[in-house]
Scaffold this motif. Structure first.
Motif, PDB file in Angstrom:
ATOM      1  N   ASP A  39       0.828  -1.205   0.000  1.00 22.58           N
ATOM      2  CA  ASP A  39       0.000   0.000   0.000  1.00 22.58           C
ATOM      3  C   ASP A  39       0.865   1.258   0.000  1.00 22.58           C
ATOM      4  OD1 ASP A  39      -2.244   1.629   0.115  1.00 22.58           O
ATOM      5  OD2 ASP A  39      -2.427   1.475   2.288  1.00 22.58           O
ATOM      6  N   GLY A  40       1.682   1.404  -1.057  1.00 24.20           N
ATOM      7  CA  GLY A  40       2.467   2.625  -1.226  1.00 24.20           C
ATOM      8  C   GLY A  40       3.684   2.727  -0.331  1.00 24.20           C
ATOM      9  N   SER A  41       4.401   1.621  -0.130  1.00 25.15           N
ATOM     10  CA  SER A  41       5.600   1.664   0.715  1.00 25.15           C
ATOM     11  C   SER A  41       6.663   2.559   0.106  1.00 25.15           C
ATOM     12  CB  SER A  41       6.175   0.253   0.899  1.00 25.15           C
ATOM     13  OG  SER A  41       5.306  -0.557   1.645  1.00 25.15           O
ATOM     14  N   THR A  42       7.416   3.226   0.991  1.00 26.10           N
ATOM     15  CA  THR A  42       8.513   4.097   0.548  1.00 26.10           C
ATOM     16  C   THR A  42       9.865   3.528   0.950  1.00 26.10           C
ATOM     17  OG1 THR A  42       8.269   5.407   2.584  1.00 26.10           O
ATOM     18  CG2 THR A  42       7.087   6.181   0.623  1.00 26.10           C
ATOM     19  N   ASP A  43       9.882   2.341   1.553  1.00 20.15           N
ATOM     20  CA  ASP A  43      11.149   1.701   1.910  1.00 20.15           C
ATOM     21  C   ASP A  43      11.389   0.534   0.952  1.00 20.15           C
ATOM     22  OD1 ASP A  43       9.307  -0.152   2.705  1.00 20.15           O
ATOM     23  OD2 ASP A  43       9.861  -0.158   4.831  1.00 20.15           O
ATOM     24  N   LYS A  44      12.066  -0.502   1.396  1.00 22.08           N
ATOM     25  CA  LYS A  44      12.414  -1.620   0.519  1.00 22.08           C
ATOM     26  C   LYS A  44      11.463  -2.809   0.684  1.00 22.08           C
ATOM     27  CE  LYS A  44      17.308  -0.406   0.324  1.00 22.08           C
ATOM     28  NZ  LYS A  44      18.705  -0.869   0.583  1.00 22.08           N
ATOM     29  N   THR A  45      10.231  -2.535   1.106  1.00 19.82           N
ATOM     30  CA  THR A  45       9.268  -3.620   1.308  1.00 19.82           C
ATOM     31  C   THR A  45       9.037  -4.413   0.030  1.00 19.82           C
ATOM     32  OG1 THR A  45       8.130  -2.467   3.112  1.00 19.82           O
ATOM     33  CG2 THR A  45       6.882  -4.138   1.926  1.00 19.82           C
ATOM     34  N   VAL A  46       8.825  -3.741  -1.090  1.00 18.37           N
ATOM     35  CA  VAL A  46       8.532  -4.440  -2.352  1.00 18.37           C
ATOM     36  C   VAL A  46       9.735  -5.270  -2.791  1.00 18.37           C
ATOM     37  CG1 VAL A  46       7.960  -4.145  -4.786  1.00 18.37           C
ATOM     38  CG2 VAL A  46       6.850  -2.701  -3.072  1.00 18.37           C
ATOM     39  N   GLU A  47      10.930  -4.691  -2.678  1.00 14.24           N
ATOM     40  CA  GLU A  47      12.134  -5.435  -3.051  1.00 14.24           C
ATOM     41  C   GLU A  47      12.293  -6.699  -2.218  1.00 14.24           C
ATOM     42  OE1 GLU A  47      11.826  -2.286  -2.685  1.00 14.24           O
ATOM     43  OE2 GLU A  47      12.932  -1.149  -4.217  1.00 14.24           O
ATOM     44  N   LYS A  48      12.009  -6.603  -0.928  1.00 13.54           N
ATOM     45  CA  LYS A  48      12.103  -7.765  -0.046  1.00 13.54           C
ATOM     46  C   LYS A  48      11.089  -8.836  -0.444  1.00 13.54           C
ATOM     47  CE  LYS A  48      15.154  -7.224   3.353  1.00 13.54           C
ATOM     48  NZ  LYS A  48      16.127  -8.281   3.752  1.00 13.54           N
ATOM     49  N   MET A  49       9.870  -8.412  -0.757  1.00 13.98           N
ATOM     50  CA  MET A  49       8.848  -9.380  -1.139  1.00 13.98           C
ATOM     51  C   MET A  49       9.213 -10.071  -2.437  1.00 13.98           C
ATOM     52  SD  MET A  49       5.158  -7.737  -0.018  1.00 13.98           S
ATOM     53  CE  MET A  49       5.254  -6.290  -1.079  1.00 13.98           C
ATOM     54  N   ARG A  50       9.714  -9.316  -3.407  1.00 11.72           N
ATOM     55  CA  ARG A  50      10.088  -9.917  -4.691  1.00 11.72           C
ATOM     56  C   ARG A  50      11.245 -10.891  -4.524  1.00 11.72           C
ATOM     57  NH1 ARG A  50      10.735  -5.535  -9.318  1.00 11.72           N
ATOM     58  NH2 ARG A  50      10.989  -7.488 -10.469  1.00 11.72           N
ATOM     59  N   GLU A  51      12.141 -10.573  -3.623  1.00 12.50           N
ATOM     60  CA  GLU A  51      13.296 -11.439  -3.367  1.00 12.50           C
ATOM     61  C   GLU A  51      12.880 -12.770  -2.742  1.00 12.50           C
ATOM     62  OE1 GLU A  51      16.916 -11.379  -0.126  1.00 12.50           O
ATOM     63  OE2 GLU A  51      16.331  -9.476  -1.049  1.00 12.50           O
ATOM     64  N   LEU A  52      11.860 -12.745  -1.876  1.00 11.61           N
ATOM     65  CA  LEU A  52      11.473 -13.933  -1.115  1.00 11.61           C
ATOM     66  C   LEU A  52      10.285 -14.676  -1.708  1.00 11.61           C
ATOM     67  CD1 LEU A  52      11.798 -12.301   2.406  1.00 11.61           C
ATOM     68  CD2 LEU A  52      13.333 -14.022   1.435  1.00 11.61           C
ATOM     69  N   ALA A  53       9.663 -14.131  -2.744  1.00  7.21           N
ATOM     70  CA  ALA A  53       8.457 -14.737  -3.310  1.00  7.21           C
ATOM     71  C   ALA A  53       8.763 -16.104  -3.919  1.00  7.21           C
ATOM     72  CB  ALA A  53       7.866 -13.809  -4.364  1.00  7.21           C
ATOM     73  N   ASP A  54       7.795 -17.025  -3.769  1.00  9.45           N
ATOM     74  CA  ASP A  54       7.889 -18.323  -4.424  1.00  9.45           C
ATOM     75  C   ASP A  54       6.683 -18.505  -5.333  1.00  9.45           C
ATOM     76  OD1 ASP A  54       5.778 -18.811  -2.734  1.00  9.45           O
ATOM     77  OD2 ASP A  54       6.862 -20.194  -1.423  1.00  9.45           O
ATOM     78  N   GLU A  55       6.469 -19.748  -5.798  1.00  8.37           N
ATOM     79  CA  GLU A  55       5.386 -19.993  -6.763  1.00  8.37           C
ATOM     80  C   GLU A  55       4.004 -19.792  -6.160  1.00  8.37           C
ATOM     81  OE1 GLU A  55       6.302 -23.745  -4.591  1.00  8.37           O
ATOM     82  OE2 GLU A  55       7.482 -22.213  -5.651  1.00  8.37           O
ATOM     83  N   ARG A  56       3.906 -19.764  -4.841  1.00 15.88           N
ATOM     84  CA  ARG A  56       2.614 -19.544  -4.195  1.00 15.88           C
ATOM     85  C   ARG A  56       2.306 -18.061  -3.980  1.00 15.88           C
ATOM     86  NH1 ARG A  56       0.361 -24.056  -1.774  1.00 15.88           N
ATOM     87  NH2 ARG A  56       1.705 -25.871  -1.512  1.00 15.88           N
ATOM     88  N   THR A  57       3.251 -17.188  -4.267  1.00 17.07           N
ATOM     89  CA  THR A  57       3.146 -15.780  -3.882  1.00 17.07           C
ATOM     90  C   THR A  57       2.701 -14.902  -5.040  1.00 17.07           C
ATOM     91  OG1 THR A  57       4.956 -16.128  -2.314  1.00 17.07           O
ATOM     92  CG2 THR A  57       4.346 -13.845  -2.797  1.00 17.07           C
ATOM     93  N   LYS A  58       1.763 -14.019  -4.758  1.00 14.43           N
ATOM     94  CA  LYS A  58       1.358 -12.981  -5.696  1.00 14.43           C
ATOM     95  C   LYS A  58       1.539 -11.637  -5.001  1.00 14.43           C
ATOM     96  CE  LYS A  58      -2.312 -13.557  -8.177  1.00 14.43           C
ATOM     97  NZ  LYS A  58      -3.728 -13.721  -8.576  1.00 14.43           N
TER      98      LYS A  58
END
Length: 319
Positions: A39-58
Protein backbone atom coordinates in the motif's frame (compact mmCIF):
# COMPACT_ATOMS: atom_id res chain seq x y z
CA UNK A 1 -7.25 -23.99 -4.20
CA UNK A 2 -8.28 -24.23 -0.57
CA UNK A 3 -6.96 -20.99 0.93
CA UNK A 4 -5.91 -17.47 -0.08
CA UNK A 5 -4.00 -15.46 2.53
CA UNK A 6 -4.31 -11.70 2.01
CA UNK A 7 -1.80 -9.44 3.79
CA UNK A 8 -1.74 -5.65 3.27
CA UNK A 9 1.66 -4.10 4.04
CA UNK A 10 3.18 -0.65 4.10
CA UNK A 11 6.78 0.09 5.10
CA UNK A 12 7.36 -3.29 6.71
CA UNK A 13 10.72 -4.22 5.14
CA UNK A 14 12.14 -5.68 8.36
CA UNK A 15 9.04 -7.81 8.92
CA UNK A 16 8.78 -9.34 5.45
CA UNK A 17 11.30 -12.18 5.84
CA UNK A 18 10.00 -13.45 9.23
CA UNK A 19 6.43 -13.00 7.95
CA UNK A 20 7.03 -15.18 4.89
CA UNK A 21 8.71 -17.78 7.08
CA UNK A 22 5.85 -17.77 9.61
CA UNK A 23 3.19 -18.17 6.90
CA UNK A 24 5.03 -21.04 5.21
CA UNK A 25 5.58 -22.86 8.50
CA UNK A 26 1.97 -22.39 9.62
CA UNK A 27 0.37 -23.56 6.37
CA UNK A 28 2.37 -26.68 5.61
CA UNK A 29 0.09 -29.29 4.11
CA UNK A 30 -2.52 -26.74 2.98
CA UNK A 31 -3.02 -25.80 -0.67
CA UNK A 32 -2.73 -22.02 -0.37
CA UNK A 33 -1.66 -18.85 -2.13
CA UNK A 34 -0.14 -15.80 -0.45
CA UNK A 35 -1.31 -12.42 -1.74
CA UNK A 36 0.80 -9.50 -0.56
CA UNK A 37 -0.61 -6.03 -1.25
CA UNK A 38 1.85 -3.17 -0.93
CA UNK A 39 0.00 0.00 0.00
CA UNK A 40 2.47 2.62 -1.23
CA UNK A 41 5.60 1.66 0.71
CA UNK A 42 8.51 4.10 0.55
CA UNK A 43 11.15 1.70 1.91
CA UNK A 44 12.41 -1.62 0.52
CA UNK A 45 9.27 -3.62 1.31
CA UNK A 46 8.53 -4.44 -2.35
CA UNK A 47 12.13 -5.43 -3.05
CA UNK A 48 12.10 -7.76 -0.05
CA UNK A 49 8.85 -9.38 -1.14
CA UNK A 50 10.09 -9.92 -4.69
CA UNK A 51 13.30 -11.44 -3.37
CA UNK A 52 11.47 -13.93 -1.11
CA UNK A 53 8.46 -14.74 -3.31
CA UNK A 54 7.89 -18.32 -4.42
CA UNK A 55 5.39 -19.99 -6.76
CA UNK A 56 2.61 -19.54 -4.19
CA UNK A 57 3.15 -15.78 -3.88
CA UNK A 58 1.36 -12.98 -5.70
CA UNK A 59 2.48 -9.39 -5.09
CA UNK A 60 0.17 -6.45 -5.81
CA UNK A 61 1.85 -3.03 -5.67
CA UNK A 62 -0.15 0.22 -5.47
CA UNK A 63 1.34 3.35 -7.03
CA UNK A 64 0.54 5.29 -3.84
CA UNK A 65 -1.02 4.82 -0.42
CA UNK A 66 -4.76 4.09 -0.62
CA UNK A 67 -5.35 2.75 2.90
CA UNK A 68 -5.67 -0.67 4.50
CA UNK A 69 -9.28 -1.22 3.45
CA UNK A 70 -8.50 -0.68 -0.24
CA UNK A 71 -5.42 -2.90 -0.01
CA UNK A 72 -7.48 -5.64 1.60
CA UNK A 73 -10.19 -5.29 -1.05
CA UNK A 74 -7.60 -5.61 -3.85
CA UNK A 75 -6.20 -8.77 -2.29
CA UNK A 76 -9.65 -10.30 -1.86
CA UNK A 77 -10.53 -9.46 -5.48
CA UNK A 78 -7.40 -11.32 -6.63
CA UNK A 79 -7.96 -14.32 -4.34
CA UNK A 80 -8.76 -17.73 -5.86
CA UNK A 81 -9.14 -19.85 -2.73
CA UNK A 82 -12.36 -21.35 -1.42
CA UNK A 83 -11.44 -19.72 1.89
CA UNK A 84 -9.81 -16.34 2.40
CA UNK A 85 -7.75 -15.35 5.44
CA UNK A 86 -6.65 -11.79 6.24
CA UNK A 87 -3.96 -10.68 8.66
CA UNK A 88 -1.67 -7.74 9.33
CA UNK A 89 1.87 -7.63 8.01
CA UNK A 90 3.47 -6.46 11.26
CA UNK A 91 3.82 -9.95 12.81
CA UNK A 92 1.46 -9.12 15.66
CA UNK A 93 -1.08 -11.57 14.23
CA UNK A 94 0.17 -15.17 14.23
CA UNK A 95 -0.37 -17.18 11.00
CA UNK A 96 -0.18 -20.33 13.12
CA UNK A 97 -3.76 -19.62 14.26
CA UNK A 98 -5.15 -19.93 10.72
CA UNK A 99 -5.41 -23.77 10.60
CA UNK A 100 -7.35 -23.76 13.89
CA UNK A 101 -9.72 -21.12 12.53
CA UNK A 102 -10.23 -23.08 9.30
CA UNK A 103 -11.06 -26.21 11.29
CA UNK A 104 -13.62 -24.33 13.37
CA UNK A 105 -15.23 -22.78 10.29
CA UNK A 106 -15.50 -26.10 8.46
CA UNK A 107 -16.55 -28.32 11.37
CA UNK A 108 -19.14 -25.97 12.84
CA UNK A 109 -20.46 -24.46 9.59
CA UNK A 110 -19.54 -20.82 10.13
CA UNK A 111 -19.14 -18.34 7.27
CA UNK A 112 -16.66 -16.10 9.08
CA UNK A 113 -14.36 -16.81 12.02
CA UNK A 114 -12.92 -13.63 13.55
CA UNK A 115 -9.89 -13.45 15.81
CA UNK A 116 -10.07 -12.04 19.32
CA UNK A 117 -6.72 -10.88 20.74
CA UNK A 118 -6.92 -12.60 24.14
CA UNK A 119 -3.65 -11.13 25.46
CA UNK A 120 -3.22 -8.01 23.41
CA UNK A 121 0.35 -6.71 23.32
CA UNK A 122 -0.31 -2.99 22.87
CA UNK A 123 -0.19 0.14 24.99
CA UNK A 124 -2.96 0.51 27.57
CA UNK A 125 -3.98 4.16 27.23
CA UNK A 126 -3.44 4.83 23.52
CA UNK A 127 -4.55 1.45 22.14
CA UNK A 128 -6.35 -0.89 24.55
CA UNK A 129 -8.72 1.49 26.35
CA UNK A 130 -9.86 3.39 23.21
CA UNK A 131 -10.30 0.01 21.47
CA UNK A 132 -12.44 -1.38 24.30
CA UNK A 133 -14.65 1.71 24.25
CA UNK A 134 -14.99 1.57 20.44
CA UNK A 135 -15.79 -2.16 20.51
CA UNK A 136 -18.49 -1.62 23.13
CA UNK A 137 -20.09 1.21 21.14
CA UNK A 138 -20.04 -0.82 17.92
CA UNK A 139 -21.54 -3.88 19.62
CA UNK A 140 -24.34 -1.91 21.24
CA UNK A 141 -25.22 0.17 18.18
CA UNK A 142 -24.98 -2.49 15.45
CA UNK A 143 -26.17 -5.56 17.34
CA UNK A 144 -23.19 -7.59 16.08
CA UNK A 145 -21.74 -8.92 19.32
CA UNK A 146 -18.03 -9.47 18.78
CA UNK A 147 -15.41 -8.41 21.31
CA UNK A 148 -12.57 -7.34 19.03
CA UNK A 149 -13.41 -5.49 15.83
CA UNK A 150 -9.82 -4.32 15.41
CA UNK A 151 -8.25 -7.75 14.93
CA UNK A 152 -7.38 -8.18 11.25
CA UNK A 153 -6.96 -11.95 11.55
CA UNK A 154 -10.11 -13.48 10.05
CA UNK A 155 -11.06 -16.46 7.91
CA UNK A 156 -14.01 -16.21 5.49
CA UNK A 157 -15.77 -18.32 2.98
CA UNK A 158 -15.04 -16.94 -0.47
CA UNK A 159 -18.58 -15.79 -1.27
CA UNK A 160 -18.72 -13.75 1.94
CA UNK A 161 -15.34 -12.09 1.45
CA UNK A 162 -16.02 -11.17 -2.17
CA UNK A 163 -19.38 -9.57 -1.36
CA UNK A 164 -18.30 -7.36 1.53
CA UNK A 165 -18.16 -4.13 -0.51
CA UNK A 166 -15.05 -2.68 1.17
CA UNK A 167 -14.58 1.06 0.64
CA UNK A 168 -13.03 3.93 2.55
CA UNK A 169 -11.84 2.61 5.93
CA UNK A 170 -14.52 0.01 6.56
CA UNK A 171 -12.14 -2.88 7.30
CA UNK A 172 -12.91 -2.34 11.00
CA UNK A 173 -16.56 -3.11 10.26
CA UNK A 174 -16.06 -6.32 8.28
CA UNK A 175 -18.16 -8.36 10.76
CA UNK A 176 -21.02 -5.86 10.38
CA UNK A 177 -20.76 -5.97 6.57
CA UNK A 178 -20.67 -9.78 6.68
CA UNK A 179 -23.72 -9.85 8.93
CA UNK A 180 -25.57 -7.59 6.47
CA UNK A 181 -24.70 -10.11 3.76
CA UNK A 182 -26.24 -12.86 5.89
CA UNK A 183 -23.09 -14.60 7.14
CA UNK A 184 -22.93 -16.72 10.29
CA UNK A 185 -20.15 -15.28 12.44
CA UNK A 186 -18.18 -16.42 15.46
CA UNK A 187 -14.90 -15.48 17.13
CA UNK A 188 -12.02 -17.36 18.71
CA UNK A 189 -9.10 -16.35 20.90
CA UNK A 190 -5.90 -15.87 18.91
CA UNK A 191 -2.34 -15.01 19.79
CA UNK A 192 -1.06 -11.47 19.63
CA UNK A 193 2.61 -10.51 19.66
CA UNK A 194 4.31 -7.19 20.43
CA UNK A 195 5.55 -5.27 17.41
CA UNK A 196 9.30 -5.79 17.04
CA UNK A 197 10.13 -3.94 13.81
CA UNK A 198 8.69 -0.81 12.25
CA UNK A 199 6.13 1.62 13.55
CA UNK A 200 2.41 1.31 14.09
CA UNK A 201 0.20 2.96 11.47
CA UNK A 202 -2.54 3.59 14.04
CA UNK A 203 -3.00 6.47 16.44
CA UNK A 204 -5.56 8.07 18.70
CA UNK A 205 -6.62 10.31 15.79
CA UNK A 206 -8.42 7.39 14.13
CA UNK A 207 -11.14 7.62 16.81
CA UNK A 208 -13.06 10.28 14.89
CA UNK A 209 -12.85 8.29 11.66
CA UNK A 210 -14.24 5.24 13.47
CA UNK A 211 -17.19 7.29 14.74
CA UNK A 212 -18.00 8.63 11.28
CA UNK A 213 -17.69 5.13 9.78
CA UNK A 214 -19.96 3.80 12.52
CA UNK A 215 -22.66 6.30 11.54
CA UNK A 216 -22.33 5.06 7.95
CA UNK A 217 -22.65 1.44 9.13
CA UNK A 218 -25.80 2.23 11.08
CA UNK A 219 -27.29 3.89 8.00
CA UNK A 220 -26.27 0.95 5.79
CA UNK A 221 -27.71 -1.57 8.24
CA UNK A 222 -31.11 0.03 8.64
CA UNK A 223 -31.76 2.34 5.69
CA UNK A 224 -29.57 1.31 2.75
CA UNK A 225 -32.59 0.07 0.75
CA UNK A 226 -35.11 2.48 2.29
CA UNK A 227 -33.40 5.85 2.87
CA UNK A 228 -36.73 7.68 2.76
CA UNK A 229 -37.67 5.98 6.03
CA UNK A 230 -34.85 7.89 7.73
CA UNK A 231 -35.06 11.25 6.01
CA UNK A 232 -38.85 11.23 5.84
CA UNK A 233 -39.24 10.25 9.49
CA UNK A 234 -37.10 13.24 10.47
CA UNK A 235 -38.32 15.65 7.82
CA UNK A 236 -42.11 15.27 8.03
CA UNK A 237 -42.40 16.14 11.77
CA UNK A 238 -39.98 19.04 11.33
CA UNK A 239 -41.97 20.39 8.39
CA UNK A 240 -45.25 19.91 10.24
CA UNK A 241 -44.08 21.75 13.35
CA UNK A 242 -42.56 24.51 11.24
CA UNK A 243 -45.79 25.00 9.28
CA UNK A 244 -47.84 25.14 12.49
CA UNK A 245 -45.50 27.77 13.97
CA UNK A 246 -45.57 29.79 10.77
CA UNK A 247 -49.41 29.59 10.60
CA UNK A 248 -49.69 30.71 14.24
CA UNK A 249 -47.40 33.68 13.58
CA UNK A 250 -49.39 34.52 10.45
CA UNK A 251 -52.58 34.74 12.55
CA UNK A 252 -50.71 36.89 15.10
CA UNK A 253 -49.52 39.17 12.31
CA UNK A 254 -52.93 39.71 10.70
CA UNK A 255 -54.37 40.59 14.11
CA UNK A 256 -52.02 43.57 14.21
CA UNK A 257 -49.13 42.34 16.35
CA UNK A 258 -45.44 42.62 15.42
CA UNK A 259 -43.65 39.27 14.87
CA UNK A 260 -40.39 40.48 13.34
CA UNK A 261 -38.40 40.34 16.59
CA UNK A 262 -39.75 37.01 17.84
CA UNK A 263 -37.29 34.06 18.07
CA UNK A 264 -40.26 31.83 17.29
CA UNK A 265 -40.27 33.22 13.74
CA UNK A 266 -36.66 32.10 13.20
CA UNK A 267 -37.45 28.68 14.65
CA UNK A 268 -40.50 28.26 12.43
CA UNK A 269 -38.60 29.19 9.26
CA UNK A 270 -35.67 26.91 10.13
CA UNK A 271 -37.93 23.94 10.88
CA UNK A 272 -39.89 24.48 7.66
CA UNK A 273 -36.78 24.72 5.47
CA UNK A 274 -35.04 21.88 7.31
CA UNK A 275 -38.05 19.62 6.90
CA UNK A 276 -38.26 20.37 3.17
CA UNK A 277 -34.53 19.67 2.76
CA UNK A 278 -34.68 16.35 4.61
CA UNK A 279 -37.69 15.15 2.59
CA UNK A 280 -36.02 16.23 -0.65
CA UNK A 281 -32.80 14.46 0.41
CA UNK A 282 -34.86 11.32 1.02
CA UNK A 283 -36.26 11.46 -2.52
CA UNK A 284 -32.77 11.91 -3.98
CA UNK A 285 -31.35 9.08 -1.83
CA UNK A 286 -34.15 6.78 -3.00
CA UNK A 287 -33.33 7.55 -6.65
CA UNK A 288 -29.60 6.98 -6.03
CA UNK A 289 -30.30 3.68 -4.27
CA UNK A 290 -32.47 2.45 -7.14
CA UNK A 291 -29.85 3.55 -9.68
CA UNK A 292 -27.13 1.73 -7.70
CA UNK A 293 -28.96 -1.59 -7.75
CA UNK A 294 -30.52 -1.40 -11.21
CA UNK A 295 -27.53 -0.03 -13.14
CA UNK A 296 -25.29 -2.87 -11.88
CA UNK A 297 -27.99 -5.51 -12.01
CA UNK A 298 -27.64 -5.93 -8.24
CA UNK A 299 -30.42 -7.18 -6.01
CA UNK A 300 -31.25 -5.83 -2.54
CA UNK A 301 -31.33 -9.38 -1.20
CA UNK A 302 -29.13 -12.48 -1.03
CA UNK A 303 -30.29 -15.95 -2.07
CA UNK A 304 -28.69 -18.71 -0.01
CA UNK A 305 -30.12 -21.65 -1.95
CA UNK A 306 -32.70 -22.57 -4.58
CA UNK A 307 -34.32 -25.99 -4.59
CA UNK A 308 -36.26 -27.24 -7.60
CA UNK A 309 -37.35 -30.67 -8.65
CA UNK A 310 -36.82 -34.07 -7.08
CA UNK A 311 -33.01 -34.08 -7.40
CA UNK A 312 -32.46 -30.38 -6.77
CA UNK A 313 -28.96 -29.19 -5.90
CA UNK A 314 -28.01 -26.17 -3.84
CA UNK A 315 -27.00 -23.03 -5.68
CA UNK A 316 -25.70 -19.86 -4.13
CA UNK A 317 -25.40 -16.35 -5.36
CA UNK A 318 -24.35 -12.98 -3.96
CA UNK A 319 -26.28 -9.74 -4.02
Amino acid sequence: MKLSVVIPVMNEEENIEPLFKAVREALKGIDYELIMVDDGSTDKTVEKMRELADERTKIIVFNRNFGQTTAMAAGIDAARGDLIATLDGDLQNDPADIPMMIEKLEKEGWDLVAGRRAKRQDGMFLRKIPSKIANWIIRRSTGVYLHDYGCTLKVFKKDVAKNLGLYGELHRFIPVLAKMYGARITEVDVRHHPRIHGQSKYGIGRTFRVISDLLLMLFMQKYRTKPMHLFGTLGVPMLGIGVLIDFYLFIVKITGHDIGQRPLLTLGVLLTLGGIQLITTGFIAELIMRTYFESQNKKPYTIKAIYAGKHAQNSQTGS
